[in-house]
Design a protein around this motif. Structure first.
Motif, short mmCIF file in Angstrom:
data_model
loop_
_atom_site.label_atom_id
_atom_site.label_comp_id
_atom_site.label_asym_id
_atom_site.label_seq_id
_atom_site.Cartn_x
_atom_site.Cartn_y
_atom_site.Cartn_z
N THR A 1 0.86 -1.19 0.00
CA THR A 1 0.00 0.00 0.00
C THR A 1 0.89 1.24 0.00
O THR A 1 1.91 1.25 0.67
CB THR A 1 -0.89 0.05 1.27
OG1 THR A 1 -1.71 -1.11 1.32
CG2 THR A 1 -1.78 1.29 1.28
N HIS A 2 0.50 2.24 -0.76
CA HIS A 2 1.18 3.55 -0.70
C HIS A 2 0.13 4.66 -0.68
O HIS A 2 -0.92 4.53 -1.31
CB HIS A 2 2.09 3.76 -1.91
CG HIS A 2 3.38 2.99 -1.83
ND1 HIS A 2 4.55 3.54 -1.38
CD2 HIS A 2 3.65 1.70 -2.11
CE1 HIS A 2 5.51 2.63 -1.42
NE2 HIS A 2 5.00 1.50 -1.86
N ARG A 3 0.48 5.75 0.02
CA ARG A 3 -0.36 6.94 0.00
C ARG A 3 -0.26 7.61 -1.36
O ARG A 3 0.81 7.63 -1.96
CB ARG A 3 0.12 7.95 1.06
CG ARG A 3 -0.55 7.82 2.42
CD ARG A 3 0.28 8.46 3.53
NE ARG A 3 0.90 9.71 3.14
CZ ARG A 3 0.31 10.92 3.26
NH1 ARG A 3 -0.90 11.02 3.75
NH2 ARG A 3 0.95 12.01 2.90
N LEU A 4 -1.38 8.15 -1.86
CA LEU A 4 -1.38 8.88 -3.12
C LEU A 4 -1.24 10.37 -2.82
O LEU A 4 -2.02 10.92 -2.03
CB LEU A 4 -2.68 8.63 -3.89
CG LEU A 4 -2.76 7.29 -4.63
CD1 LEU A 4 -4.18 7.06 -5.14
CD2 LEU A 4 -1.76 7.22 -5.78
N VAL A 5 -0.23 11.00 -3.42
CA VAL A 5 0.07 12.41 -3.14
C VAL A 5 0.33 13.15 -4.45
O VAL A 5 0.64 12.54 -5.48
CB VAL A 5 1.30 12.54 -2.22
CG1 VAL A 5 1.03 11.95 -0.84
CG2 VAL A 5 2.53 11.89 -2.85
N PRO A 6 0.20 14.50 -4.42
CA PRO A 6 0.51 15.28 -5.63
C PRO A 6 2.00 15.24 -5.95
O PRO A 6 2.82 14.89 -5.10
CB PRO A 6 0.10 16.71 -5.24
CG PRO A 6 -0.70 16.59 -3.99
CD PRO A 6 -0.26 15.33 -3.31
N ASN A 7 2.32 15.60 -7.17
CA ASN A 7 3.72 15.73 -7.62
C ASN A 7 4.51 14.42 -7.57
O ASN A 7 5.72 14.43 -7.34
CB ASN A 7 4.46 16.82 -6.82
CG ASN A 7 3.75 18.15 -6.90
OD1 ASN A 7 3.36 18.57 -7.99
ND2 ASN A 7 3.55 18.78 -5.76
N ARG A 8 3.82 13.32 -7.74
CA ARG A 8 4.50 12.03 -7.87
C ARG A 8 3.94 11.34 -9.11
O ARG A 8 2.74 11.41 -9.37
CB ARG A 8 4.26 11.14 -6.64
CG ARG A 8 4.99 11.59 -5.40
CD ARG A 8 6.43 11.13 -5.37
NE ARG A 8 6.56 9.66 -5.33
CZ ARG A 8 7.73 9.05 -5.27
NH1 ARG A 8 8.85 9.74 -5.24
NH2 ARG A 8 7.79 7.73 -5.26
N LYS A 9 4.82 10.66 -9.85
CA LYS A 9 4.38 9.91 -11.03
C LYS A 9 3.79 8.57 -10.60
O LYS A 9 4.32 7.93 -9.69
CB LYS A 9 5.57 9.67 -11.96
CG LYS A 9 6.00 10.92 -12.70
CD LYS A 9 7.06 10.60 -13.75
CE LYS A 9 7.46 11.87 -14.49
NZ LYS A 9 8.91 12.09 -14.48
N LEU A 10 2.72 8.17 -11.28
CA LEU A 10 2.12 6.87 -11.00
C LEU A 10 2.67 5.85 -12.00
O LEU A 10 2.53 6.00 -13.21
CB LEU A 10 0.59 6.97 -11.13
CG LEU A 10 -0.19 5.67 -10.96
CD1 LEU A 10 0.03 5.05 -9.58
CD2 LEU A 10 -1.70 5.91 -11.18
N VAL A 11 3.33 4.83 -11.46
CA VAL A 11 3.84 3.73 -12.27
C VAL A 11 3.27 2.45 -11.68
O VAL A 11 3.35 2.22 -10.47
CB VAL A 11 5.39 3.66 -12.24
CG1 VAL A 11 5.90 2.58 -13.18
CG2 VAL A 11 5.99 5.01 -12.59
N LEU A 12 2.66 1.64 -12.54
CA LEU A 12 2.04 0.39 -12.07
C LEU A 12 2.52 -0.77 -12.91
O LEU A 12 2.33 -0.76 -14.14
CB LEU A 12 0.51 0.49 -12.16
CG LEU A 12 -0.20 1.27 -11.06
CD1 LEU A 12 -1.67 1.42 -11.39
CD2 LEU A 12 0.00 0.60 -9.71
N GLY A 13 3.14 -1.73 -12.28
CA GLY A 13 3.65 -2.88 -13.03
C GLY A 13 4.71 -2.47 -14.03
O GLY A 13 4.88 -3.11 -15.06
N GLY A 14 5.42 -1.37 -13.72
CA GLY A 14 6.47 -0.88 -14.61
C GLY A 14 5.95 -0.03 -15.76
O GLY A 14 6.73 0.39 -16.62
N VAL A 15 4.66 0.25 -15.76
CA VAL A 15 4.05 1.03 -16.86
C VAL A 15 3.58 2.39 -16.32
O VAL A 15 2.80 2.44 -15.36
CB VAL A 15 2.85 0.27 -17.47
CG1 VAL A 15 2.15 1.11 -18.53
CG2 VAL A 15 3.29 -1.07 -18.02
N PRO A 16 4.06 3.51 -16.91
CA PRO A 16 3.59 4.83 -16.47
C PRO A 16 2.09 4.98 -16.75
O PRO A 16 1.63 4.63 -17.84
CB PRO A 16 4.40 5.80 -17.33
CG PRO A 16 5.51 5.01 -17.93
CD PRO A 16 5.03 3.59 -18.02
#
Ligand code: MG
Length: 161
Positions: free
Chosen positions: A9-24
């Motif tokens: 689990t991670h907190r979702l915050v502004p100014n961070r890129k979302l990468v899931l399974g190595g895919v932006p």
């Protein structure tokens, strides 16, 4: 055979890129964390390590270690795959679920599946990616966090040394 479970689990915050399974994944927020905080790859890494009885991602890659600052989490998965193979295991399949209220993952889901199959060195038919919302309840449902579950099956590789 060995089965391994992973969760992150991670907190979702502004100014961070979302990468899931190595895919932006285009989104207005991203997961807070020391590395790139790819919640799905962290869950997959823990599932691999767990199945082989090798502890967890925090023991192998401590978040206090400056080497992993903003690290690409694909390297954690690749290291776990290498350790699992070195011990004579072959990856049979991976099933995983991403929990996020937003964004919808429909568009990127096939690319995540392809990337995970590449990282694990197995055919796509042995990789499954599911997506769930939090039904507007709890930290996932309020969009405060993103999490992922993963489960991996290992089988003895007779061809291993
Ligand atoms: Mg993590």
């Amino acid at each position: 055979m060995r089965v391994g479970l992973g969760h992150d689990t991670h907190r979702l915050v502004p100014n961070r890129k979302l990468v899931l399974g190595g895919v932006p994944v285009p989104f207005d927020r991203g997961p807070e964390g020391h590395s790139d905080a790819d919640v799905l790859l962290h869950a997959v890494t823990d599932a691999l390590l767990g199945a082989a009885g090798l502890g967890d991602i925090g023991q192998w890659f401590p978040p206090t270690d400056p080497r992993w600052q903003d690290a690409d989490s694909t390297m954690f998965v690749q290291a776990a795959v290498a350790e699992v193979r070195r011990r004579g295991w072959r990856i049979a399949n991976l099933d995983c679920t991403v929990f996020a209220e937003r964004p919808k993952l429909g568009d990127v889901r096939p690319r995540i599946r392809t990337r995970l199959a590449e990282l694990l060195g197995i055919d796509e038919q042995f990789v499954n990616v599911k997506a769930k919302t939090g039904e507007k309840v709890g930290p996932i449902g309020r969009g405060e966090a993103i999490s992922a579950d993963a489960i991996v099956l290992l089988v003895r590789d007779d061809a291993a040394p």
